[in-house]
Every structure is written in structure tokens, then in C-alpha cells.
Design an enzyme around this catalytic site. Structure first.
Site, mmCIF file in Angstrom:
data_model
loop_
_atom_site.group_PDB
_atom_site.id
_atom_site.type_symbol
_atom_site.label_atom_id
_atom_site.label_comp_id
_atom_site.label_asym_id
_atom_site.label_seq_id
_atom_site.Cartn_x
_atom_site.Cartn_y
_atom_site.Cartn_z
ATOM 1 N N ASP A 191 27.296 -26.527 13.572
ATOM 2 C CA ASP A 191 27.575 -25.607 14.837
ATOM 3 C C ASP A 191 27.992 -26.297 15.888
ATOM 4 O OD1 ASP A 191 26.690 -23.752 17.020
ATOM 5 O OD2 ASP A 191 25.176 -23.357 16.014
ATOM 6 N N GLU A 237 22.865 -23.223 24.381
ATOM 7 C CA GLU A 237 24.289 -23.638 23.899
ATOM 8 C C GLU A 237 25.061 -24.361 24.756
ATOM 9 O OE1 GLU A 237 26.373 -24.112 21.537
ATOM 10 O OE2 GLU A 237 26.001 -22.768 19.859
ATOM 11 N N ARG A 266 32.669 -11.569 20.661
ATOM 12 C CA ARG A 266 32.570 -12.202 22.082
ATOM 13 C C ARG A 266 33.084 -13.528 21.901
ATOM 14 N NH1 ARG A 266 28.620 -16.222 21.736
ATOM 15 N NH2 ARG A 266 26.926 -16.136 20.253
ATOM 16 N N ASN A 300 32.986 -22.673 16.324
ATOM 17 C CA ASN A 300 32.179 -23.636 16.936
ATOM 18 C C ASN A 300 32.709 -25.051 16.848
ATOM 19 O OD1 ASN A 300 29.567 -23.174 17.977
ATOM 20 N ND2 ASN A 300 28.789 -21.868 16.238
#
Length: 299
Positions: free
Chosen positions: A204, A23, A106, A154
Site C-alpha cells: 500500500d 491514509e 477516484r 499507491n
């Protein structure tokens, strides 16, 4: 309007990283390296295209959720729900702030604006509850909650003219555009930019190019898409992996599109059919990007 379908033959492996959940790729023009993370592997990684050198450091956390470049040449790392500064001299991480408490969440995607502030969001660890939120983190560690009702943050990106902020909730299958006030650090007038709620597709990570195009990776969708600023699609790049996660432009001229990918959620049969799953991919010469802004720490 026709869509430019770019051949998957132009997609190459830059690093055979085998990331569980690669990522947040960022190009550092100072070091001329590509930096990215493996969230589930808790890895912070770099790649030098000129030498092929691939460096990896491991961090003690459950999830290494995000990263940003800093004005002093270091990095800002998101460990679970806290942000830490990582200096260039290898000294221990220094905590900046705790962004959120009280939820099974998170930190996930983030991006720095042109004033050196970090915009970062949280996500539900179970991937279905609207526990998450978007925050602005100032250079002194002050945290401002901007909005909530988010499942998976995202796709945070800013238009080249600093007037629009893009934001995606992957598990709600939608992306939004907001009017962005660079001076005040505020957003307003949120409107749908792309809606995949009917198909269940998962937009994403995102980045923008010099012309204001918004490039988005589709997790579980095996492709990268370029949107015009008006929301229309004009380019699609099929990928040799099911799970691209995020992307950025880099290289000396910012004309290489780097794409992180994931092995997560793929079974043995799928992994056998996708030898590039989890690798850092590169596509050259399809557009030109912009340097990343850097987080500016305040006294």
C-alpha cells in the site's frame, strides 16, 4: 541476508482515531503536527504530539482521497476526482483542477516532488478494473497523464537524491521503480521493484528514509517492510492490526514512524480482536525520515 524483525511491542497508539480508512499521513515541520485523512469518513485530521490535541474537519465528498502540504502553509485536498486548496484561515476550499473524467474512479495516493509538482493517481472504485492512471499536476493546475492501466494507485515516493520514483498498484500486487528527471518532470525505464502477484499480497502506501530505504505498509498483511534501494528487504515490523495503509516519518527529529490504519473490510470478530484497528500508530527511533516537499502554486 538476515532480516531485522522489530518487536510489535514497540508499536504504540498515537491517536485512537477509529478511522474507516485512515491514509496519507504527512508531518508538517512548521506546525509540528501530523496530518492525515479518513478517506471513507471524509475527514481531514491533525495531531499535535506535544499537547495531544486531535483536530478533525469534515468535507463534502464521496471520498477524501489524498492530501499534500502547500508552500503557503495550507493543504491540497483530493475530493473524488478534483483537487482543492485549503487555506490556513478556514476560508472555503478553492478548486485547483479536475484531474480526470469519464471513469468510475477516484483520486488516491499522491506525493509532491522537489520542484513543487504533485504526482497523484486514480483508482477503480470497484477495485478490479484497470481504469486508473498516474498524473503530474503542475502548480498552475495543468494535468499531465503519464501512464494508465492502473487498478489502485499507491506507494508514490521519491528517492532522497531525486533520481527514482517509486509507484505501487496495490491490486496488481506489484511495485515499480522509474528513473526520474527532476528538471523535466518525466519518468522512464520502469522496472519491477517488488512483485507479490503470486501470493496476492497488497503493498500500500510508502515513504523513504534518509538512507534511501523504502518503507511500505501491507494492507491485509499486518506489517510494515523496509526495502533497500536494490529491492532487498532488511526490516519487518509486525503490527497489531490487519490493515495498515500508509506511513511517514515525523516528530521534531523525523525519527518517529507514523502509520495509518483501517477498520474497513474487517468483520465484528476481527474488530473485537484488534482494538487498535483504525488508529494512528507510532514507532519511535527505528530510522530517520525527510521533510515532505510542498506543492507550489503558480500564478
Amino acid at each position: 541476508m538476515s532480516i531485522d524483525l522489530i518487536s510489535p511491542n514497540r508499536v504504540e497508539t498515537a491517536v485512537a482515531a477509529a478511522d474507516i480508512l485512515g491514509e496519507t499521513p504527512l508531518w508538517c515541520e512548521r506546525t509540528r503536527k501530523l496530518w492525515w485523512i479518513d478517506i471513507d469518513g471524509q475527514l481531514h485530521q491533525s495531531f499535535d504530539p506535544e499537547t495531544g490535541d486531535h483536530q478533525v474537519s469534515h468535507h463534502d465528498c464521496r471520498f477524501l482521497g489524498s492530501q499534500a502540504l502547500t508552500a503557503d502553509g495550507g493543504h491540497l485536498l483530493a475530493l473524488d476526482l478534483r483537487l482543492f486548496r485549503r487555506a490556513t484561515d478556514g476560508s472555503p476550499l478553492a478548486e485547483l483542477c479536475e484531474v480526470e473524467t469519464g471513469f468510475d474512479n477516484r483520486l488516491n495516493d499522491g506525493r509532491v516532488d522537489a520542484r513543487g509538482r504533485l504526482w497523484i493517481g486514480t483508482m477503480d472504485n470497484q477495485l478490479h478494473r484497470r481504469n486508473g492512471a498516474l498524473y503530474r499536476v503542475d502548480g498552475d493546475g495543468k494535468v499531465t497523464r503519464l501512464f494508465e492501466d492502473v487498478i489502485v494507485t499507491n506507494g508514490i515516493a521519491f528517492s532522497p537524491d531525486n533520481r527514482t520514483l517509486y509507484f505501487t498498484d496495490t491490486r496488481r500486487h506489484r511495485s515499480w521503480a522509474f528513473d526520474f528527471d527532476l528538471d523535466d518532470g518525466t519518468i522512464r525505464n520502469g522496472r519491477l521493484f517488488a512483485d507479490y502477484s503470486a501470493s496476492g499480497e497488497r503493498p500500500d502506501g510508502a515513504c523513504v528514509d534518509v538512507d534511501g530505504g523504502v518503507w511500505t505498509a501491507f494492507f491485509s498483511g499486518g506489517r510494515v517492510v523496509r526495502y533497500r534501494p536494490d529491492g532487498g528487504i532488511d526490516r519487518v515490523i509486525p503490527l497489531p492490526v490487519t490493515n495498515p495503509t500508509c506511513l511517514c516519518f515525523g516528530g521534531r527529529d523525523f525519527k518517529t514512524l507514523f502509520v495509518t490504519t483501517a477498520m474497513k473490510f474487517l468483520d465484528h470478530q476481527q474488530l473485537g480482536a484488534e482494538p487498535q484497528a483504525g488508529h494512528l500508530l507510532a514507532i519511535h527511533g527505528i530510522a530517520q525520515g525527510l521533510p515532505e516537499h510542498r506543492f507550489q502554486t503558480l500564478p
